[in-house]
Design a protein around this motif. Structure first.
Motif, PDB file in Angstrom:
ATOM      1  N   VAL A  92      -2.105   6.740  -9.221  1.00  0.00           N
ATOM      2  CA  VAL A  92      -2.500   6.285  -7.925  1.00  0.00           C
ATOM      3  C   VAL A  92      -2.386   4.842  -7.766  1.00  0.00           C
ATOM      4  O   VAL A  92      -2.793   4.047  -8.597  1.00  0.00           O
ATOM      5  N   VAL A  93      -1.937   4.333  -6.677  1.00  0.00           N
ATOM      6  CA  VAL A  93      -1.868   3.034  -6.433  1.00  0.00           C
ATOM      7  C   VAL A  93      -2.698   2.708  -5.373  1.00  0.00           C
ATOM      8  O   VAL A  93      -2.882   3.283  -4.271  1.00  0.00           O
ATOM      9  N   LYS A  94      -3.469   1.476  -5.594  1.00  0.00           N
ATOM     10  CA  LYS A  94      -4.433   1.025  -4.685  1.00  0.00           C
ATOM     11  C   LYS A  94      -4.153  -0.676  -4.523  1.00  0.00           C
ATOM     12  O   LYS A  94      -3.787  -1.449  -5.269  1.00  0.00           O
ATOM     13  N   LEU A  95      -4.449  -0.991  -3.180  1.00  0.00           N
ATOM     14  CA  LEU A  95      -4.271  -2.289  -2.603  1.00  0.00           C
ATOM     15  C   LEU A  95      -5.924  -2.579  -2.564  1.00  0.00           C
ATOM     16  O   LEU A  95      -6.398  -2.072  -1.485  1.00  0.00           O
ATOM     17  N   GLY A  96      -6.761  -3.177  -3.466  1.00  0.00           N
ATOM     18  CA  GLY A  96      -8.223  -3.323  -3.241  1.00  0.00           C
ATOM     19  C   GLY A  96      -8.752  -1.755  -3.512  1.00  0.00           C
ATOM     20  O   GLY A  96      -8.386  -1.251  -4.360  1.00  0.00           O
ATOM     21  N   LEU A  97      -9.539  -1.587  -2.617  1.00  0.00           N
ATOM     22  CA  LEU A  97     -10.162  -0.030  -2.486  1.00  0.00           C
ATOM     23  C   LEU A  97      -9.258   0.759  -1.814  1.00  0.00           C
ATOM     24  O   LEU A  97      -9.542   2.046  -1.819  1.00  0.00           O
ATOM     25  N   ILE A  98      -8.351   0.374  -1.104  1.00  0.00           N
ATOM     26  CA  ILE A  98      -7.494   1.306  -0.257  1.00  0.00           C
ATOM     27  C   ILE A  98      -6.346   2.095  -1.058  1.00  0.00           C
ATOM     28  O   ILE A  98      -5.516   1.218  -1.721  1.00  0.00           O
ATOM     29  N   LYS A  99      -6.352   3.131  -1.184  1.00  0.00           N
ATOM     30  CA  LYS A  99      -5.400   4.041  -1.884  1.00  0.00           C
ATOM     31  C   LYS A  99      -4.027   4.356  -0.977  1.00  0.00           C
ATOM     32  O   LYS A  99      -3.902   4.627   0.083  1.00  0.00           O
ATOM     33  N   LEU A 100      -2.978   3.521  -1.355  1.00  0.00           N
ATOM     34  CA  LEU A 100      -1.754   3.595  -0.996  1.00  0.00           C
ATOM     35  C   LEU A 100      -1.083   4.700  -1.352  1.00  0.00           C
ATOM     36  O   LEU A 100       0.023   5.142  -0.444  1.00  0.00           O
ATOM     37  N   LEU A 101      -1.070   5.414  -2.479  1.00  0.00           N
ATOM     38  CA  LEU A 101      -0.157   6.330  -2.999  1.00  0.00           C
ATOM     39  C   LEU A 101      -1.170   7.139  -4.142  1.00  0.00           C
ATOM     40  O   LEU A 101      -1.592   6.567  -4.830  1.00  0.00           O
ATOM     41  N   GLN A 102      -0.853   8.477  -3.865  1.00  0.00           N
ATOM     42  CA  GLN A 102      -1.336   9.293  -5.074  1.00  0.00           C
ATOM     43  C   GLN A 102      -0.316  10.455  -4.977  1.00  0.00           C
ATOM     44  O   GLN A 102      -0.021  11.131  -4.304  1.00  0.00           O
ATOM     45  N   LYS A 103       0.114  10.483  -6.591  1.00  0.00           N
ATOM     46  CA  LYS A 103       1.185  11.356  -6.675  1.00  0.00           C
ATOM     47  C   LYS A 103       1.275  12.071  -8.090  1.00  0.00           C
ATOM     48  O   LYS A 103       0.866  11.330  -8.936  1.00  0.00           O
ATOM     49  N   GLN A 104       1.785  13.062  -8.264  1.00  0.00           N
ATOM     50  CA  GLN A 104       1.863  13.686  -9.420  1.00  0.00           C
ATOM     51  C   GLN A 104       3.399  13.770  -9.947  1.00  0.00           C
ATOM     52  O   GLN A 104       4.200  14.053  -8.944  1.00  0.00           O
TER      53      GLN A 104
END
Length: 176
Positions: A92-104
């Motif tokens: 999971v990649v976040k910018l602050g609380l915003i999730k930019l990417l979630q990947k397996q």
């Protein structure tokens, strides 16, 4: 920005860690799990002592990472068990609380795609891995958090890692 650029380096580095040539010598394990590297980035090892992969260190060059430049990630660690096809990482990649990417990611597949010298299954041992990728120059000046939770094919803990990357730092501070 392609948010997966920095992430790809990390995943390839971790995938290569489980599919790399053994590192000669003993590698001490982290004592507290938190590592402060520079003002530009740091990481926290959140794996327990039972995790299959124990990360000893992560180094980046340039340090801190810079948009528009090649980034080399060097990971040292120990595989305490055999790592087989089916091992995966939830990222999971976040910018602050915003999730930019979630990947397996399929770790063994990523290692194959990176042409790692050793492929899954990977035997127990101590390893060091180095991977380089070009970071896009369009990375915004922001702080990113990257959470990596890796699992074996049997869904046992492979590793847990939290990275913080700060692209807000100005490498050339104002003198006036």
């Amino acid at each position: 920005m392609r948010p997966s650029a920095y992430l790809s380096v990390l995943v390839l580095g971790l995938a290569s860690l489980v599919a790399a040539k053994p590192f000669d010598g003993q590698v001490p394990l982290q004592s507290d799990g938190t590592v402060h590297t520079t003002d530009g980035w740091d990481y926290e090892i959140c794996s327990g002592p039972e995790a299959t992969v124990q990360i000893e260190s992560i180094e980046v060059s340039p340090d801190p990472p810079k948009p528009g430049q090649d980034l080399t990630v060097k990971v040292k660690g120990t595989a305490l068990g055999v790592i087989e096809d089916g091992a995966y990482a939830d990222v999971v990649v976040k910018l602050g609380l915003i999730k930019l990417l979630q990947k397996q990611f399929d770790i063994c597949e990523e290692a194959r795609n990176a042409n790692a010298s050793v492929q899954c299954p990977v035997e127990q041992g101590t390893y060091t891995v180095q991977q380089t990728v070009a970071l896009p120059k369009e990375i915004p000046k922001a702080k990113f958090t990257i959470n990596v939770d890796g699992f074996t094919k049997d869904d046992e803990e492979l590793l847990c890692l939290k990275l913080h990357v700060n692209f807000m730092k100005n490498p050339f501070p104002r003198l006036w």
